[in-house]
Design a protein around this motif. Structure first.
Motif, PDB file in Angstrom:
ATOM      1  N   MET A 170       0.803  -1.177  -0.144  1.00 46.69           N
ATOM      2  CA  MET A 170      -0.060  -0.048  -0.056  1.00 46.69           C
ATOM      3  C   MET A 170       0.691   1.234  -0.069  1.00 46.69           C
ATOM      4  O   MET A 170       0.419   2.377  -0.415  1.00 46.69           O
ATOM      5  CB  MET A 170      -1.013   0.134   1.192  1.00 46.69           C
ATOM      6  N   ARG A 171       2.140   1.049   0.405  1.00 48.51           N
ATOM      7  CA  ARG A 171       3.076   2.333   0.385  1.00 48.51           C
ATOM      8  C   ARG A 171       3.139   3.057  -0.826  1.00 48.51           C
ATOM      9  O   ARG A 171       3.557   2.296  -1.826  1.00 48.51           O
ATOM     10  CB  ARG A 171       4.180   1.758   1.125  1.00 48.51           C
ATOM     11  N   GLY A 172       2.916   4.139  -0.954  1.00 45.30           N
ATOM     12  CA  GLY A 172       3.284   5.192  -2.404  1.00 45.30           C
ATOM     13  C   GLY A 172       1.967   4.907  -3.252  1.00 45.30           C
ATOM     14  O   GLY A 172       2.252   5.543  -4.066  1.00 45.30           O
ATOM     15  N   LYS A 173       1.047   4.000  -2.640  1.00 40.44           N
ATOM     16  CA  LYS A 173      -0.341   4.015  -3.754  1.00 40.44           C
ATOM     17  C   LYS A 173      -1.335   5.145  -3.290  1.00 40.44           C
ATOM     18  O   LYS A 173      -1.310   5.450  -2.174  1.00 40.44           O
ATOM     19  CB  LYS A 173      -0.566   2.655  -3.716  1.00 40.44           C
ATOM     20  N   SER A 174      -1.723   5.529  -4.227  1.00 35.99           N
ATOM     21  CA  SER A 174      -3.181   6.314  -3.887  1.00 35.99           C
ATOM     22  C   SER A 174      -4.184   5.124  -3.373  1.00 35.99           C
ATOM     23  O   SER A 174      -4.292   4.078  -3.541  1.00 35.99           O
ATOM     24  CB  SER A 174      -3.772   7.003  -5.110  1.00 35.99           C
ATOM     25  N   PHE A 175      -5.277   6.104  -2.613  1.00 31.58           N
ATOM     26  CA  PHE A 175      -6.299   5.244  -2.028  1.00 31.58           C
ATOM     27  C   PHE A 175      -7.056   4.571  -3.243  1.00 31.58           C
ATOM     28  O   PHE A 175      -7.310   3.395  -3.203  1.00 31.58           O
ATOM     29  CB  PHE A 175      -7.260   5.971  -1.309  1.00 31.58           C
ATOM     30  N   GLU A 176      -7.425   5.362  -4.290  1.00 32.65           N
ATOM     31  CA  GLU A 176      -8.131   4.434  -5.315  1.00 32.65           C
ATOM     32  C   GLU A 176      -7.269   3.423  -5.976  1.00 32.65           C
ATOM     33  O   GLU A 176      -7.787   2.064  -6.247  1.00 32.65           O
ATOM     34  CB  GLU A 176      -8.554   5.295  -6.578  1.00 32.65           C
ATOM     35  N   ASN A 177      -6.020   3.259  -6.096  1.00 33.81           N
ATOM     36  CA  ASN A 177      -5.273   2.388  -6.609  1.00 33.81           C
ATOM     37  C   ASN A 177      -5.184   1.068  -5.921  1.00 33.81           C
ATOM     38  O   ASN A 177      -5.393   0.013  -6.218  1.00 33.81           O
ATOM     39  CB  ASN A 177      -3.929   2.790  -6.885  1.00 33.81           C
ATOM     40  N   CYS A 178      -5.215   1.374  -4.385  1.00 32.16           N
ATOM     41  CA  CYS A 178      -5.374   0.305  -3.492  1.00 32.16           C
ATOM     42  C   CYS A 178      -6.681  -0.206  -3.453  1.00 32.16           C
ATOM     43  O   CYS A 178      -6.648  -1.679  -3.149  1.00 32.16           O
ATOM     44  CB  CYS A 178      -5.112   1.185  -1.912  1.00 32.16           C
ATOM     45  N   LEU A 179      -7.723   0.469  -3.577  1.00 30.62           N
ATOM     46  CA  LEU A 179      -8.972  -0.288  -3.743  1.00 30.62           C
ATOM     47  C   LEU A 179      -9.171  -1.033  -5.055  1.00 30.62           C
ATOM     48  O   LEU A 179      -9.741  -2.240  -5.017  1.00 30.62           O
ATOM     49  CB  LEU A 179     -10.028   0.833  -3.600  1.00 30.62           C
ATOM     50  N   LYS A 180      -8.396  -0.663  -6.193  1.00 33.60           N
ATOM     51  CA  LYS A 180      -8.459  -1.429  -7.392  1.00 33.60           C
ATOM     52  C   LYS A 180      -7.686  -2.863  -7.328  1.00 33.60           C
ATOM     53  O   LYS A 180      -8.241  -3.860  -7.628  1.00 33.60           O
ATOM     54  CB  LYS A 180      -7.918  -0.481  -8.572  1.00 33.60           C
ATOM     55  N   LYS A 181      -6.822  -2.659  -6.401  1.00 34.94           N
ATOM     56  CA  LYS A 181      -5.605  -3.997  -6.186  1.00 34.94           C
ATOM     57  C   LYS A 181      -6.694  -4.860  -5.304  1.00 34.94           C
ATOM     58  O   LYS A 181      -6.385  -6.261  -5.516  1.00 34.94           O
ATOM     59  CB  LYS A 181      -4.459  -3.579  -5.756  1.00 34.94           C
ATOM     60  N   ILE A 182      -7.448  -4.290  -4.380  1.00 36.87           N
ATOM     61  CA  ILE A 182      -8.150  -5.236  -3.453  1.00 36.87           C
ATOM     62  C   ILE A 182      -9.162  -5.858  -4.106  1.00 36.87           C
ATOM     63  O   ILE A 182      -9.586  -7.111  -3.912  1.00 36.87           O
ATOM     64  CB  ILE A 182      -8.744  -4.321  -2.217  1.00 36.87           C
ATOM     65  N   LEU A 183      -9.906  -5.167  -5.099  1.00 36.83           N
ATOM     66  CA  LEU A 183     -10.975  -5.515  -5.845  1.00 36.83           C
ATOM     67  C   LEU A 183     -10.189  -6.681  -6.875  1.00 36.83           C
ATOM     68  O   LEU A 183     -10.886  -7.773  -7.359  1.00 36.83           O
ATOM     69  CB  LEU A 183     -11.618  -4.632  -6.785  1.00 36.83           C
ATOM     70  N   ALA A 184      -9.185  -6.315  -7.356  1.00 35.32           N
ATOM     71  CA  ALA A 184      -8.600  -7.491  -8.193  1.00 35.32           C
ATOM     72  C   ALA A 184      -8.538  -8.808  -7.549  1.00 35.32           C
ATOM     73  O   ALA A 184      -8.394 -10.063  -8.049  1.00 35.32           O
ATOM     74  CB  ALA A 184      -7.145  -7.074  -8.999  1.00 35.32           C
ATOM     75  N   GLU A 185      -7.690  -8.677  -6.277  1.00 35.67           N
ATOM     76  CA  GLU A 185      -7.612  -9.793  -5.492  1.00 35.67           C
ATOM     77  C   GLU A 185      -8.923 -10.684  -5.226  1.00 35.67           C
ATOM     78  O   GLU A 185      -9.028 -11.854  -5.183  1.00 35.67           O
ATOM     79  CB  GLU A 185      -7.120  -9.608  -4.214  1.00 35.67           C
ATOM     80  N   GLY A 186     -10.021 -10.058  -4.957  1.00 38.98           N
ATOM     81  CA  GLY A 186     -11.375 -10.555  -4.898  1.00 38.98           C
ATOM     82  C   GLY A 186     -11.789 -11.289  -5.776  1.00 38.98           C
ATOM     83  O   GLY A 186     -12.195 -12.279  -5.778  1.00 38.98           O
ATOM     84  N   GLU A 187     -11.579 -10.517  -7.275  1.00 41.57           N
ATOM     85  CA  GLU A 187     -11.966 -11.282  -8.403  1.00 41.57           C
ATOM     86  C   GLU A 187     -11.236 -12.533  -8.884  1.00 41.57           C
ATOM     87  O   GLU A 187     -11.678 -13.529  -9.373  1.00 41.57           O
ATOM     88  CB  GLU A 187     -11.913 -10.209  -9.656  1.00 41.57           C
ATOM     89  N   ALA A 188      -9.746 -12.609  -8.418  1.00 40.57           N
ATOM     90  CA  ALA A 188      -9.181 -13.542  -8.689  1.00 40.57           C
ATOM     91  C   ALA A 188      -9.361 -14.630  -7.636  1.00 40.57           C
ATOM     92  O   ALA A 188      -9.126 -15.974  -7.940  1.00 40.57           O
ATOM     93  CB  ALA A 188      -7.653 -13.171  -8.505  1.00 40.57           C
ATOM     94  N   SER A 189     -10.096 -14.515  -7.019  1.00 44.70           N
ATOM     95  CA  SER A 189     -10.574 -15.739  -5.774  1.00 44.70           C
ATOM     96  C   SER A 189     -11.621 -16.737  -6.404  1.00 44.70           C
ATOM     97  O   SER A 189     -12.444 -16.495  -7.157  1.00 44.70           O
ATOM     98  CB  SER A 189     -11.388 -15.161  -4.503  1.00 44.70           C
ATOM     99  N   PRO A 190     -11.253 -17.979  -6.201  1.00 47.62           N
ATOM    100  CA  PRO A 190     -12.092 -19.004  -6.743  1.00 47.62           C
ATOM    101  C   PRO A 190     -13.635 -19.054  -6.169  1.00 47.62           C
ATOM    102  O   PRO A 190     -14.564 -19.803  -7.004  1.00 47.62           O
ATOM    103  CB  PRO A 190     -11.504 -20.182  -6.671  1.00 47.62           C
ATOM    104  N   ASP A 191     -13.729 -18.511  -4.928  1.00 50.52           N
ATOM    105  CA  ASP A 191     -14.900 -18.708  -4.421  1.00 50.52           C
ATOM    106  C   ASP A 191     -14.991 -17.469  -3.392  1.00 50.52           C
ATOM    107  O   ASP A 191     -13.980 -16.672  -3.287  1.00 50.52           O
ATOM    108  CB  ASP A 191     -15.158 -20.049  -3.637  1.00 50.52           C
ATOM    109  N   GLU A 192     -16.112 -17.552  -2.521  1.00 46.72           N
ATOM    110  CA  GLU A 192     -16.493 -16.344  -1.549  1.00 46.72           C
ATOM    111  C   GLU A 192     -15.699 -16.650  -0.458  1.00 46.72           C
ATOM    112  O   GLU A 192     -15.990 -15.940   0.493  1.00 46.72           O
ATOM    113  CB  GLU A 192     -18.159 -16.192  -1.511  1.00 46.72           C
TER     114      GLU A 192
END
Length: 291
Positions: A170-192
């Motif tokens: 998270m260091r050096g990233k904007s808040f929105e970019n952090c949120l996008k990475k979090i969403l990408a991790e969620g989308e990559a998950s095979p289940d809930e």
């Protein structure tokens, strides 16, 4: 009046008099019973807990009629976030960025010291008191522990993690970019269950499984101090270190969350609402509060 009428009136008056005397004899006992019931029901904290648990139960029934698939059997033992303190029959499910530091650096090390134990790190402490198998956890649950978890508004939790830079990337990233990475991790998950996500922002219903475990106390960061005091009272342990640690809460976090989400795109906000949809529903958090 005729004699028969007067007789009926006298009989009615006599009946009412005897009825009054009979009921008045137990009036004090009845009053005491009613007062006792009102006293028990009038405790605002108890009422709030009952409402929270009702909300969870109602929402879980709705989820299970749809596509909800989170349950305890899906959790590998090495991913347990539970800690059991047998001396007090106290079971805690740790949700990071939701008041966990006060317990993990205050109360629980104190319990460990009572047992003659010392730990160098928070992770060492958690590992020692973590149930080591599914069978052990199930036996603990059968023992009717004082079980609890602490929840918070999902968007406030995200801001808290960002401000603390809880995860190195998270260091050096904007808040929105952090949120996008979090969403990408969620989308990559095979289940809930989202095992690929970091626990600092992983959906916490996937961590503590509120539809599978009937928690005695559902604590919220908004009522953290009283919840904590009541939990310790329930297990008979005096409060040793009442100072809350590592705090981003109250009005301050509301203002910070509003300012951080102010310029976040609607697409990102909508995706976050979907990622944390169960948390919003289970704990009746306002979806529109930070939109």
């Amino acid at each position: 009046y005729k004699y028969g009428d007067r007789k009926n009136i006298i009989f009615l008056l006599l009946f009412l008099f005897l009825f009054f005397i009979s009921n008045n004899m137990d009036l004090e006992n009845i009053s005491n019973i009613q007062t006792s019931n009102i006293s028990a029901q009038a405790d605002p904290w108890v009422q709030e807990q009952e409402w929270r648990k009702f909300q969870v139960e109602k929402t879980c029934k709705q989820f299970k009629s749809e596509s909800y698939s989170r349950n305890l059997s899906n959790v590998p033992e090495e991913r347990f976030t539970f800690q059991y303190y047998e001396k007090y029959n106290l079971l805690y499910c740790e949700i990071l960025k939701a008041g966990s530091t006060t317990w993990m650096k205050g109360t629980f090390p104190g319990i460990a010291r009572e047992m003659g134990l010392k730990f160098k790190t928070r992770n060492d402490l958690a590992s020692y008191f973590r149930p080591k198998s599914m069978d052990e956890l199930k036996n603990i649950l059968k023992n009717d522990p004082v079980s609890f978890a602490i929840v918070r508004h999902p968007f406030e939790r995200l801001v808290s993690a960002f401000l603390e830079k809880s995860v190195p990337w998270m260091r050096g990233k904007s808040f929105e970019n952090c949120l996008k990475k979090i969403l990408a991790e969620g989308e990559a998950s095979p289940d809930e269950m989202y095992f690929g996500m970091n626990n600092h922002y992983r959906p916490y219903d996937a961590v503590c499984l509120f539809c599978d475990i009937d928690y005695k106390v559902i604590s919220k960061t908004e009522t953290f101090a009283e919840d904590r005091s009541r939990i310790l009272e329930m297990v008979g342990r005096p409060e040793v270190d009442p100072v809350r640690k590592n705090v981003h809460g109250g009005d301050l976090i509301e203002d910070l969350t509003k300012s951080h989400f102010k310029n976040i795109s609607n697409d990102v906000k909508t995706a976050l609402l979907d990622l944390y949809k169960y948390e919003f529903a289970l704990f009746d958090y306002d979806k529109d509060m930070y939109l």
